[in-house]
Design a protein around this motif. Structure first.
Motif, PDB file in Angstrom:
ATOM      1  N   ASP A 154      -4.016  -5.899  -5.085  1.00 22.92           N
ATOM      2  CA  ASP A 154      -4.998  -6.292  -5.190  1.00 22.92           C
ATOM      3  C   ASP A 154      -5.429  -7.145  -4.049  1.00 22.92           C
ATOM      4  O   ASP A 154      -6.788  -7.112  -3.501  1.00 22.92           O
ATOM      5  CB  ASP A 154      -5.326  -7.076  -6.416  1.00 22.92           C
ATOM      6  CG  ASP A 154      -5.176  -6.227  -7.848  1.00 22.92           C
ATOM      7  OD1 ASP A 154      -4.934  -6.478  -8.898  1.00 22.92           O
ATOM      8  OD2 ASP A 154      -5.565  -4.851  -7.371  1.00 22.92           O
ATOM      9  N   ASP A 175      -3.032   3.637  -2.564  1.00 28.03           N
ATOM     10  CA  ASP A 175      -3.049   2.749  -3.614  1.00 28.03           C
ATOM     11  C   ASP A 175      -2.746   1.143  -3.078  1.00 28.03           C
ATOM     12  O   ASP A 175      -1.933   1.362  -1.959  1.00 28.03           O
ATOM     13  CB  ASP A 175      -2.007   2.951  -4.893  1.00 28.03           C
ATOM     14  CG  ASP A 175      -1.898   1.853  -6.085  1.00 28.03           C
ATOM     15  OD1 ASP A 175      -0.760   1.209  -6.018  1.00 28.03           O
ATOM     16  OD2 ASP A 175      -2.864   1.715  -6.517  1.00 28.03           O
ATOM     17  N   TYR A 176      -3.156   0.207  -3.323  1.00 25.85           N
ATOM     18  CA  TYR A 176      -3.193  -1.004  -2.640  1.00 25.85           C
ATOM     19  C   TYR A 176      -2.988  -2.181  -3.706  1.00 25.85           C
ATOM     20  O   TYR A 176      -3.368  -2.219  -4.809  1.00 25.85           O
ATOM     21  CB  TYR A 176      -4.586  -1.319  -1.945  1.00 25.85           C
ATOM     22  CG  TYR A 176      -4.917  -0.476  -0.688  1.00 25.85           C
ATOM     23  CD1 TYR A 176      -4.333  -0.638   0.494  1.00 25.85           C
ATOM     24  CD2 TYR A 176      -5.913   0.692  -0.957  1.00 25.85           C
ATOM     25  CE1 TYR A 176      -4.682   0.311   1.685  1.00 25.85           C
ATOM     26  CE2 TYR A 176      -6.118   1.727  -0.052  1.00 25.85           C
ATOM     27  CZ  TYR A 176      -5.509   1.372   1.411  1.00 25.85           C
ATOM     28  OH  TYR A 176      -5.702   2.073   2.311  1.00 25.85           O
ATOM     29  N   ALA A 187       0.690  -1.291  -0.064  1.00 28.18           N
ATOM     30  CA  ALA A 187       0.175  -0.132   0.071  1.00 28.18           C
ATOM     31  C   ALA A 187       0.803   1.157  -0.014  1.00 28.18           C
ATOM     32  O   ALA A 187       1.962   1.208   0.446  1.00 28.18           O
ATOM     33  CB  ALA A 187      -0.873   0.053   1.094  1.00 28.18           C
ATOM     34  N   THR A 199      -5.613  -1.000   5.389  1.00 24.78           N
ATOM     35  CA  THR A 199      -6.036   0.747   5.013  1.00 24.78           C
ATOM     36  C   THR A 199      -4.830   1.374   5.452  1.00 24.78           C
ATOM     37  O   THR A 199      -4.034   1.222   6.756  1.00 24.78           O
ATOM     38  CB  THR A 199      -6.866   0.998   6.111  1.00 24.78           C
ATOM     39  OG1 THR A 199      -8.222   0.481   5.804  1.00 24.78           O
ATOM     40  CG2 THR A 199      -7.490   2.972   5.810  1.00 24.78           C
ATOM     41  N   LYS A 217      -6.953  -5.309  -0.561  1.00 33.78           N
ATOM     42  CA  LYS A 217      -7.902  -4.442  -1.051  1.00 33.78           C
ATOM     43  C   LYS A 217      -9.265  -4.772  -0.086  1.00 33.78           C
ATOM     44  O   LYS A 217      -9.433  -5.773  -0.294  1.00 33.78           O
ATOM     45  CB  LYS A 217      -8.300  -4.264  -2.487  1.00 33.78           C
ATOM     46  CG  LYS A 217      -7.299  -3.461  -3.346  1.00 33.78           C
ATOM     47  CD  LYS A 217      -7.704  -3.374  -4.809  1.00 33.78           C
ATOM     48  CE  LYS A 217      -7.035  -2.450  -5.613  1.00 33.78           C
ATOM     49  NZ  LYS A 217      -7.201  -2.425  -7.110  1.00 33.78           N
TER      50      LYS A 217
END
Length: 120
Positions: free
Chosen positions: A61, A58-59, A49, A68, A64
């Motif tokens: 996949d 942005d993470y 992340a 956080t 997600k």
């Protein structure tokens, strides 16, 4: 230069949660994007992340909806809240900061890494 100090990881049960923190210090002008990477045994280091100074995230996949990333610019800290942890999340997690120094140079700096193990 910039130094990044990460909090300790730990052993967590599958489905559990863990919060990592990273504090930046040193003679920098501004910290741009900050992020978290991880590296599992036998695997390449991957971006988990990232977050810009303005808060754009942005993470990877697979994390997600579960992880956080956040930051506190006043404290020069970045956090990673990890929920619904899975065994495949087990890795050494590294904090990263893209920093601009007073002399205008821009480089990425790394934390020491902290082990996160998800297992029953």
């Amino acid at each position: 230069q910039v130094q990044l100090v990460e909090s300790r990881g730990g052993l967590v049960q599958p489905g559990g949660s863990l919060r990592l923190s990273c504090a930046a210090s040193g003679r920098f002008f501004v910290i741009n994007t900050m992020g978290w990477y991880r590296q599992a045994p036998g695997k390449q280091r991957e971006l988990v992340a990232s977050i810009t100074r303005s808060g754009t995230t942005d993470y990877e996949d697979s994390v997600k909806g579960r992880f956080t990333v956040s930051r506190d610019n006043a404290k020069n800290m970045v956090y990673l809240q990890m929920n619904s942890l899975k065994p495949e999340d087990s890795a050494v997690y590294y904090c990263n900061a893209d920093s601009t120094l007073a002399n205008g140079s821009r480089n990425k700096y790394w934390g020491q890494g902290t082990q996160v193990t998800v297992s029953s």
